[in-house]
Design a protein around this motif. Structure first.
Motif: not given
Length: 464
Positions: A25-30, A315-321, A367-371
């Motif tokens: 997945l693609q991520f960015q910094t918040l 459509g909408i993509s999350v993490g590039g998918v 995608g945010a399961s690590g938070l």
């Protein structure tokens, strides 16, 4: 097909599926910010300027969020009130589309006032009349009719500046009942002098009623004559402080439509992220409103209602998918005017039809399961406890429109809801068929409304 060919086919299919499933997945910094505190206003009224022009083809003015007028409230209280207004706003827009609004009521029926829920989130300061008297005006892409409170007041709410007195303006002119201008109103009326009356009633019970007229508006040093507006003697519902409303909708009496010849049917705004910047937002009218970096999607037309700005969300993509389950059919505007997606400056949180929201939410949660998850907050059912952190990695979110894609900054979809490190996914579901793209998701983009070209554009980092 032979046995060997079948084996090769399934091997290739398995390889293709496993490759797509294992794609990272693609991520960015918040970068984490607290809820914004109200910013002080700094206006320079153009009454001090001597040079005025009524021939300029471009004008630009500052926009401020309504929280700027709330000096004593805490950030938490202001955010709570914002979500309350948001719920009322969404109800109003949905009722307008689905026919439950009172906007078409005839003048013989009584107007029943509801709670003054408040309309619009952003305002500017402009001059009304000749000589100009300066007041705060709400700017709203979900409304058409321009109106101000006028004396004498049968009923006026409290505003910061003196109520406008049309008898002291040299440019104020009433509109006759038989005029084309009067007939453009959805529900025109007449007084005993055969002069035009207007009435606008909103879905939350707020309303304005009075004389329909033309007047000169002054934006800083730019004068715009002969603007058709309502001079309201009986009003309820706009937020305390503002004198009236500048309708930026798509209808025939909105300010952009009325001034189409002068400003080319073009305007744009850029709404700053108030938790990250102290700069004011801005709105621009004219050719310079169109950013060279804007990516455009065509405007769609609702056959029942011409006020709102409809776009095609595919459509909408999350993490590039691409999120499975979010299909163009969920956002389709049908021939009866139901469904569809609108861009709205006065709604804060983007609302998606329930099936689309659930699919998006579940993809983001995965995608945010690590938070670290936190408790739900108000209308938000996906929140995180980010206390003690200064930055986190979050999956990217991209909205796919007809003809272009809009990649959202992380701060446009994961937002602070308190001062203790709680952040929530800033989308919500709606049981209405109408989806609304709100101003949190629009932050930082210059959103270009090109009525002449029947298109809307998004220019990232457009507030510079």
């Amino acid at each position: 097909m032979g046995t060997k060919s079948i084996a090769i086919f399934f091997s290739l299919l398995f390889f293709s599926l496993s490759t797509s499933l294992s794609q990272p997945l693609q991520f960015q910094t918040l970068f984490l910010q607290s809820l914004p505190k109200p910013q002080s206003l700094s206006w320079t009224d153009s009454e001090t300027l001597t040079a005025e022009s009524d021939s300029e083809t471009t004008l630009s003015v500052q926009l401020h969020h309504r929280d700027s007028l709330s000096f004593n409230a805490t950030p938490e209280r202001l955010f709570h009130l914002r979500l309350q207004r948001d719920a009322a706003r969404v109800k109003t827009l949905s009722s307008a589309v689905y026919g439950n609004t009172t906007a078409g009521r005839d003048f013989s029926s009584s107007i029943i006032s509801g709670l003054a829920q408040g309309s619009g989130e952003y305002f500017t300061r402009l001059g009304i009349g000749t000589p100009p008297k300066y007041s705060y005006m709400v700017l709203d892409t979900g409304s058409d009719v321009v109106w101000i409170q006028c004396s004498p007041c049968r009923k006026c709410y409290s505003q910061t500046d003196p109520v406008f007195d049309p008898t002291k303006s040299k440019s104020f002119l009433g509109v006759s009942c038989g005029s084309l201008l009067c007939r453009r109103l959805d529900s025109p009326g007449c007084n005993n002098r055969r002069m035009c009356l207007y009435q606008v009633s909103y879905g939350d019970g707020s309303f304005t009623f009075g004389d329909f007229s033309t007047e000169t508006l002054t934006f800083r040093s730019t004068r715009v004559p002969n603007v058709a507006l309502g001079c309201g003697h009986d009003n309820e519902g706009l937020f305390v402080g503002a004198a009236g409303l500048l309708g930026l909708g798509r209808g025939k009496l909105s300010f952009p439509t009325q001034t189409g010849r002068r400003f080319g049917g073009k305007f744009s705004y850029c709404l700053v992220d108030r938790s990250a910047s102290s700069k004011p937002s801005s709105v621009v009218f004219g050719d310079s409103a169109v950013s060279r970096t804007a990516l455009f999607t065509p405007l769609l037309t609702n056959p029942k209602l011409d006020t709102f700005y409809y776009v095609g969300l595919t459509g909408i993509s999350v993490g590039g998918v691409r999120v499975r389950g979010i299909t163009p059919s969920l956002f389709k505007l049908d021939n009866t005017g139901n469904g569809g997606v609108i861009i709205d400056s006065g709604t804060s949180v983007t609302r998606l039809t329930r099936p689309a929201y659930i699919a998006l939410r579940d993809a983001f949660r995965a995608g945010a399961s690590g938070l670290k998850r936190g408790p739900e907050f108000s209308l938000f059912d996906t929140c995180f406890d980010l206390s003690g952190k200064t930055e986190v990695k979050v999956p990217t979110v991209v909205m796919h429109f007809v003809g272009t894609d809009v990649s959202l900054p992380a701060s446009n979809y994961l937002i602070p809801v308190d001062s203790s490190g709680s952040f929530c996914f800033a989308f919500a579901g709606t049981m209405s068929g109408l989806s609304i793209i709100g101003n949190i998701q629009q932050q930082g983009f210059r959103v270009v409304y090109d009525l002449a070209g029947s298109r809307i554009g998004f220019a990232p980092r457009g507030c510079a």
